[in-house]
Scaffold this motif. Structure first.
Motif: not given
Length: 877
Positions: A578-581, A601-602, A625-626, A655-656
């Motif tokens: 997922w992606e966050i904006e 994913r940011f 995973v971030i 995992q950041l």
């Protein structure tokens, strides 16, 4: 009829009359009644009664007991000698004489140089009179003096302190108040307050009180991060025809000029003052401005002690906590009294406008009620009263050296007071307890805030340029000396055309708008109101003091992210990519759950702030995973405010990477993974390639950390302030791409570190500071500048430690901040494979270092030189 006479017995009334006559004769022989009164007050006499007869009886009894008290007094008390040159002493005398004539110590007072001597040490200092009222200088000696030590030296963990006659603070009262909070488990900031013997210019002034000033020293010794202290000044007051009093109050920070010189503290100052302004003007409720739990506890303690004096507008002091962006109460001039008729009163918090407004907030009121209940339970059990009694007995034995008339507080009244508060003053004897006497203080009926000019001025973006508007809401002209612009590359613009018109004055309630180059992101202005020292103020484009503060968002909307499943108490991110904006802030008391195998994913500037706790449920086979979105350099990281100290957050197999700390308005924390409070449980967390000052930052946490891996850290890897717990089986590699990078950096913490490896650390592998205690076992250090460093009253105990390829020192103990003191270290089974390892262990004179049973000889060590060279920090802002 008897011829022998019967010896008449003296009645109680006759004895009192005789004692009264003796006292009258003594008064007649002395120069004045005021001198007698001052002598009695200085000697510790506090009237416990209202009637003249009872007062006389008490005085007679106290005088009779005084010789015994004096003879049994504790004389083994720290001695402070203070020398002031004769000409300078005359200036202090002149200030005192002026005060006696005018009835108050004037604001403008001489500050002179002096030398302080303590335990064969000499400290250069500046000295002035302390206080406002005449009780500070009424006697021929034991005047109240404010002392500031030079060259960053410290005495009893304080660089700035006061020496006071104990009667000024009503003797043991402040100590008993502070100990009540400490024993009850209330974490409220209190200044150091202890008896010392003072010798001034060779004259023995006897016992005085050492009282720590409101300063960074006090914050540090109370386990608080560097911040600031806010107080209120009276700007203006008016009274209506019905004598309703309105006050205009202006918040300000203590040590303003020092704070304005520090970029980080300068930003915090704007937030702190703006929050207090909003509270005064009814724009924010108390729990949105203050730490509700600590505020409720402080108000409860003040009510139980009848400490009305602490609740007056001019005695409030607050610490701005930079992590929570909230203010905490500080114990200040509580002036509690042993006299029952003044002590027992209905809650004084209901008599003062400020405290009444605080308790109108239901969140603060719940904290207050919980604190009252806790105090009641502890008083009823007898444990708290017993401990307070022991402290009081020891303290009084010291006070009796110079104040043999000091009486004990009847601590059973605390039990009476709290029971009456709990049952609402409905039963006897509570019905006889009245509200606070209005004659004690003139209460205000309303208040408004006076804004500082820099809080209402702003730098704004327009299509064509940057527009800087300066407003002066004050009653005095604002003098502006000059402006400097700064662009996004931190290059400065001299703004020569505008500065050619400087300096100029801006009149009351006037404003001026200046058109500046569009590329400017900041403006630095040197200015100040008339009569005030000019300082530099920084303005950031499109950022107001409260543009962002960390608060739960009850209206948080995540509908555009269907993978976030929202329920009453949880947000759950299901497994997937997922992606966050957006920068998402949760409502209060939420549990953010992330399933195993989730990839988040940011975009740049996006991130998450959680109020409640987190449960990251990764596994070795399916880690979470971030990271950043494709094409952006970094994202804004994760911040977690655990709901309470008992709240448990879990981070398993995460995992950041490529995270920065959030830069949100003027609130700018340090960590890319940032936890405040609670219990933090970490297993298998990997952080790499962060863009923040700290990769992992935990504040006031109880930590249980295993398999933590941090690599390619921009600066510090793991920073833990005021933490307890354990770190085990962890790895720290390639730390400090910029200098100032420590592997583990702790302050005020107690940690066990075991089976951990440190490789390629640019600064210190393990740094213990500010009264930390570390136990380090079975760990290895390779390619490092410094392996283990114990400083500032910290201790490291270690065993089975191996180091190699150390550039500077493997083991060090020293003092960086004198108000804490020296460091100490003891390591056994320590091995070093480098050539000349014997030269790579060092301890500063006054500190302690024991290596494999051998005491290392202390030596002179220029700590300032270290931090200007091999330990020089270049941390990103």
């Amino acid at each position: 009829m008897r011829l022998d006479s019967i010896q008449a017995q003296t009645s109680k009334a006759e004895k009192l009359a005789l004692i009264g006559a003796i006292c009258i004769i003594a008064m007649l022989l002395l120069p004045s009644v005021n001198m007698v009164k001052t002598l009695l007050i200085q000697s510790g006499f506090v009237s416990l009664h209202q009637s003249g007869q009872a007062k006389a009886a008490q005085l007679a009894s106290d005088i009779i007991e005084a010789p015994v008290n004096w003879a049994l007094a504790e004389t083994d008390i720290p001695v402070i000698k203070l020398d002031i040159k004769y000409q300078d002493w005359l200036l202090l005398e002149q200030d005192r004489n002026t005060a006696l004539k005018k009835g108050q110590i004037q604001d403008q007072r001489a500050q002179v140089s002096g030398n302080v001597f303590f335990e064969n040490q000499k400290f250069k200092a500046s000295v002035r009179l302390q206080g406002d009222m005449l009780d500070h200088v009424a006697s021929h000696n034991r005047w109240s003096l404010r002392v500031e030590l030079k060259q960053k030296q410290a005495l009893f963990s304080a660089r700035r302190f006061s020496l006071l006659s104990s009667n000024v603070r009503i003797h043991q009262g402040p100590m008993l108040f502070a100990q009540t909070m400490r024993l009850a488990g209330f974490d409220i900031i209190s200044p150091t307050y202890k008896p010392v013997r003072v010798i001034l210019n060779g004259q023995d002034w006897g016992l005085m009180m050492f009282e720590q000033a409101f300063s960074q020293d006090m914050l540090a010794t109370n386990n608080r991060t560097e911040g600031m202290i806010v107080r209120l000044d009276l700007y203006q007051q008016t009274a209506s025809e019905t004598q309703q009093l309105q006050r205009v109050l202006k918040p300000r920070v203590i040590q303003r000029n020092t704070i304005l010189k520090n970029e980080s503290l300068s930003k915090q100052r704007q937030i702190a003052l703006a929050l207090v302004n909003d509270f005064i003007d009814d724009k924010r409720i108390a729990s949105d401005v203050f730490d509700a739990q600590r505020l409720g506890q402080y108000l409860a303690t003040a009510d139980v002690w009848g400490a009305w004096h602490a609740l007056t507008w001019n005695n409030w002091r607050w610490y701005y906590n930079p992590h929570t962006a909230k203010l905490e109460p500080i114990q200040s001039d509580v002036a509690v009294t042993p006299a029952e008729h003044h002590w027992l009163m209905q809650p004084p918090s209901q008599s003062f406008l400020i405290s009444k407004k605080m308790l109108e907030d239901p969140i603060v009121k719940r904290a207050y009620d919980a604190a009252i209940s806790k105090l009641a339970a502890q008083f009823n059990s007898g444990t708290l009263l017993s401990k307070l009694g022991e402290y009081q007995a020891d303290f009084m034995q010291q006070l009796h050296m110079s104040a043999p008339l000091v009486n004990a507080f009847d601590l059973d009244l605390l039990k009476t007071q709290v029971q009456c508060i709990v049952q609402g003053y409905l039963d006897t004897p509570c019905q006889n307890i009245m509200p606070m006497d209005p004659q004690l203080h003139r209460h205000m009926s309303s208040m408004v805030a006076q804004q500082s000019w820099d809080l209402v001025s702003e730098l704004k973006h327009t299509e064509q340029a940057s527009e800087f508007t300066i407003r002066n809401p004050g009653s005095q002209p604002l003098e502006i000396k000059g402006l400097t612009g700064v662009n996004s590359f931190e290059l400065q613009f001299p703004l020569e055309d505008i500065n050619a018109q400087m300096p100029f004055k801006l009149a009351q309630n006037a404003e001026i708008s200046l058109v500046l180059p569009k590329e400017l992101t900041q403006v630095k202005v040197t200015a100040g109101v008339t009569g005030q020292k000019k300082a530099q103020f920084t303005f950031i484009k499109d950022v107001q003091p409260l543009s962002f503060i960390p608060r739960p968002n009850p209206a948080a909307d995540v509908k555009r992210y269907p993978f976030i499943e929202v329920s009453e108490n949880t947000w759950k991110i299901r497994s997937g990519k997922w992606e966050i904006e957006d920068y998402i802030v949760t409502p209060a008391d939420k549990n953010l759950i992330i399933d195993a195998g989730t990839h988040l994913r940011f975009t740049q500037g996006a991130g998450m702030m959680v109020f409640g706790k987190v449960t990251f449920q990764g596994s070795e086979q399916a880690p979470i995973v971030i990271t950043r979105s494709e094409g952006v350099p970094y994202w804004a990281g994760i911040t977690v405010f655990n709901h309470t100290n008992q709240t448990k957050s879990f981070v398993k197999h995460v995992q950041l990477s490529h995270a920065s700390s959030p830069k949100l308005g003027l609130w700018q924390p340090r960590g890319s993974a940032y936890f405040i409070g609670g219990k933090v449980n970490i297993e298998g967390l990997s952080i790499s390639d962060n863009y923040s000052e700290d990769a992992l930052n935990i504040i006031n946490g109880d930590v249980n950390i295993t398999q933590l891996s941090i690599r390619n850290a921009l600066s510090d890897a793991f920073d833990c302030d005021f933490c307890t717990g354990e770190v085990a089986d962890s790895r720290f590699n390639d730390v400090g791409a910029r200098s100032g990078g420590d592997g583990i950096d702790v302050s005020g913490s107690r940690l066990k570190i075991s089976r951990t490896q440190f490789t390629n650390i640019r600064d210190k592998a393990i740094s213990a500071g500010e009264r930390s205690h570390l136990s380090v076992y079975d760990s290895q250090f390779k390619k490092i500048n410094f392996a283990l460093v114990a400083k500032d009253d910290s201790r490291i105990d270690g065993s089975r430690l191996a180091v190699e390829e150390v550039n500077h020192y493997a083991l060090m103990s020293y003092s960086k901040k004198p108000y804490f003191g020296p460091g100490s270290m003891s390591v056994s089974e320590f091995t070093c494979s480098d050539t000349g390892c014997g030269q790579k262990v060092v301890t500063q004179i006054g500190s302690d270092l024991l290596v494999n049973g051998k005491q290392i000889t202390p030596q002179p060590l220029s700590v300032k030189g270290l931090y200007q060279t091999v330990m020089k920090s270049d941390k990103p802002k």
